[in-house]
Motif scaffolding. Structure first.
Motif, PDB file in Angstrom:
ATOM      1  N   LEU A 176      58.244  92.749 -12.914  1.00 50.65           N
ATOM      2  CA  LEU A 176      57.426  93.799 -13.680  1.00 50.65           C
ATOM      3  C   LEU A 176      56.689  94.719 -12.389  1.00 50.65           C
ATOM      4  O   LEU A 176      56.226  94.320 -11.579  1.00 50.65           O
ATOM      5  CB  LEU A 176      56.321  93.323 -14.267  1.00 50.65           C
ATOM      6  N   ASP A 177      56.646  96.048 -12.873  1.00 57.46           N
ATOM      7  CA  ASP A 177      55.918  96.951 -11.787  1.00 57.46           C
ATOM      8  C   ASP A 177      54.908  97.751 -12.478  1.00 57.46           C
ATOM      9  O   ASP A 177      55.046  98.423 -13.378  1.00 57.46           O
ATOM     10  CB  ASP A 177      56.978  97.805 -11.164  1.00 57.46           C
ATOM     11  N   PHE A 178      53.665  97.644 -11.912  1.00 57.75           N
ATOM     12  CA  PHE A 178      52.517  98.026 -12.792  1.00 57.75           C
ATOM     13  C   PHE A 178      52.066  99.330 -11.885  1.00 57.75           C
ATOM     14  O   PHE A 178      50.773  99.575 -12.046  1.00 57.75           O
ATOM     15  CB  PHE A 178      51.388  97.190 -12.845  1.00 57.75           C
ATOM     16  N   THR A 179      52.684  99.887 -10.885  1.00 56.46           N
ATOM     17  CA  THR A 179      52.247 100.834  -9.812  1.00 56.46           C
ATOM     18  C   THR A 179      51.707 102.057 -10.739  1.00 56.46           C
ATOM     19  O   THR A 179      52.440 102.554 -11.543  1.00 56.46           O
ATOM     20  CB  THR A 179      53.429 101.124  -9.112  1.00 56.46           C
ATOM     21  N   GLY A 180      50.259 102.444 -10.414  1.00 54.58           N
ATOM     22  CA  GLY A 180      49.991 103.539 -11.224  1.00 54.58           C
ATOM     23  C   GLY A 180      49.627 103.483 -12.498  1.00 54.58           C
ATOM     24  O   GLY A 180      49.133 104.269 -13.143  1.00 54.58           O
ATOM     25  N   GLU A 181      49.681 102.133 -13.292  1.00 53.79           N
ATOM     26  CA  GLU A 181      49.751 102.007 -14.554  1.00 53.79           C
ATOM     27  C   GLU A 181      48.259 101.419 -14.914  1.00 53.79           C
ATOM     28  O   GLU A 181      47.421 100.762 -13.852  1.00 53.79           O
ATOM     29  CB  GLU A 181      50.746 101.245 -15.251  1.00 53.79           C
ATOM     30  N   THR A 182      47.813 101.186 -16.091  1.00 54.71           N
ATOM     31  CA  THR A 182      46.456 100.506 -16.511  1.00 54.71           C
ATOM     32  C   THR A 182      47.017  99.328 -17.334  1.00 54.71           C
ATOM     33  O   THR A 182      47.671  99.635 -18.461  1.00 54.71           O
ATOM     34  CB  THR A 182      45.851 101.344 -17.245  1.00 54.71           C
ATOM     35  N   LEU A 183      46.373  98.225 -17.205  1.00 56.74           N
ATOM     36  CA  LEU A 183      46.779  96.963 -18.068  1.00 56.74           C
ATOM     37  C   LEU A 183      45.256  96.686 -18.652  1.00 56.74           C
ATOM     38  O   LEU A 183      44.281  96.483 -18.129  1.00 56.74           O
ATOM     39  CB  LEU A 183      47.351  95.847 -17.145  1.00 56.74           C
ATOM     40  N   THR A 184      45.352  96.698 -20.031  1.00 54.51           N
ATOM     41  CA  THR A 184      44.010  96.643 -20.802  1.00 54.51           C
ATOM     42  C   THR A 184      43.885  95.504 -21.779  1.00 54.51           C
ATOM     43  O   THR A 184      44.811  95.537 -22.576  1.00 54.51           O
ATOM     44  CB  THR A 184      43.537  98.028 -21.351  1.00 54.51           C
ATOM     45  N   GLY A 185      42.631  94.820 -21.704  1.00 63.07           N
ATOM     46  CA  GLY A 185      42.626  94.051 -22.748  1.00 63.07           C
ATOM     47  C   GLY A 185      43.479  92.741 -23.309  1.00 63.07           C
ATOM     48  O   GLY A 185      43.497  92.310 -24.400  1.00 63.07           O
ATOM     49  N   VAL A 186      44.009  92.178 -22.201  1.00 65.43           N
ATOM     50  CA  VAL A 186      44.907  91.084 -22.691  1.00 65.43           C
ATOM     51  C   VAL A 186      44.368  89.708 -21.864  1.00 65.43           C
ATOM     52  O   VAL A 186      44.294  89.801 -20.723  1.00 65.43           O
ATOM     53  CB  VAL A 186      46.540  91.151 -22.067  1.00 65.43           C
ATOM     54  N   GLU A 187      44.323  88.570 -22.826  1.00 64.89           N
ATOM     55  CA  GLU A 187      44.113  87.333 -21.994  1.00 64.89           C
ATOM     56  C   GLU A 187      45.448  86.577 -21.777  1.00 64.89           C
ATOM     57  O   GLU A 187      46.350  86.328 -22.753  1.00 64.89           O
ATOM     58  CB  GLU A 187      43.226  86.415 -22.587  1.00 64.89           C
ATOM     59  N   PHE A 188      45.549  86.002 -20.432  1.00 64.29           N
ATOM     60  CA  PHE A 188      46.696  85.429 -20.130  1.00 64.29           C
ATOM     61  C   PHE A 188      46.544  83.965 -19.748  1.00 64.29           C
ATOM     62  O   PHE A 188      45.447  83.954 -19.056  1.00 64.29           O
ATOM     63  CB  PHE A 188      47.430  86.032 -18.911  1.00 64.29           C
ATOM     64  N   VAL A 189      47.136  83.067 -20.414  1.00 67.56           N
ATOM     65  CA  VAL A 189      46.730  81.632 -20.362  1.00 67.56           C
ATOM     66  C   VAL A 189      47.956  80.749 -19.845  1.00 67.56           C
ATOM     67  O   VAL A 189      49.047  81.057 -20.568  1.00 67.56           O
ATOM     68  CB  VAL A 189      46.139  80.995 -21.456  1.00 67.56           C
TER      69      VAL A 189
END
Length: 196
Positions: free
Chosen positions: A16-29
């Motif tokens: 996955l490539d998140f370059t320049g993006e916004t990742l909001t409000g997720v909980e990863f377990v």
């Protein structure tokens, strides 16, 4: 990918490539991230618990109201991270449980309890450890070029086969710390002592 989702458990995320993006409000377990890029992006109001990162790249990431606990990094490039900002508020859970063969640059470890933590076999350059408890920590076989230690408890820390560090003798506690020759001579830098 995570639009509208608030919780991910035991997920495997690859390439996955998140370059320049916004990742909001997720909980990863208990999630695994492999060969993912987090560059010049914003990670906002997220939580990472017991997650693993393999061959991932973090660079110029803006962490906003985001926490991380007990994560493992393997063969990752970690540039410009202030680890204290990722600590769970009010708890003693460290953002990272283990680092293996990672490249850290411009990282900050401030006011953290890293007792007996192993940084061995990592490259940590142009970084800062300040006001940390590093009692019994291991920096075996580390490249520490331009990395400074200031007002830290380095009692029984192990720096053998490492070099490039800047350890201030006047502000750090060093009782029982182990160093290798000739790199140990670097401890005298800044004291005004002349060695012939």
């Amino acid at each position: 990918m995570w639009e509208g989702k608030e919780y991910e458990e035991n997920g495997l995320f690859q390439n996955l490539d998140f370059t320049g993006e916004t990742l909001t409000g997720v909980e990863f377990v208990d999630c695994s991230f492999e060969n993912c890029t987090f560059e010049d992006c914003t990670v906002r109001s997220c939580r990472f618990t017991d997650c693993g990162f393999v061959d991932c790249r973090f660079s110029d990431v803006r962490f906003e109201h985001t926490t991380m606990g007990d994560s493992v990094f393997t063969h990752c490039k970690l540039h410009g991270i202030s680890w204290k900002l990722l600590m769970f508020g009010g708890s003693y859970v460290m953002p990272v449980r283990k680092m293996e063969e990672c490249e850290l640059k411009y990282n900050h470890f401030l006011e953290m309890n890293l007792t007996r933590f192993s940084f061995s076999d990592n490259t940590i350059t142009a970084s800062l450890f300040a006001d940390c408890n590093l009692t019994g920590s291991r920096f075996l076989n580390c490249k520490l070029d331009g990395t400074e230690f200031f007002r830290c408890n380095l009692s029984r820390a192990d720096f053998r086969k490492s070099g490039g560090y800047a350890v201030d003798l006047s502000t750090n506690q060093l009782k029982g710390a182990r160093f290798s020759f000739p790199e140990v001579v670097n401890l005298l830098n800044g004291t005004g002592i002349i060695i012939d």
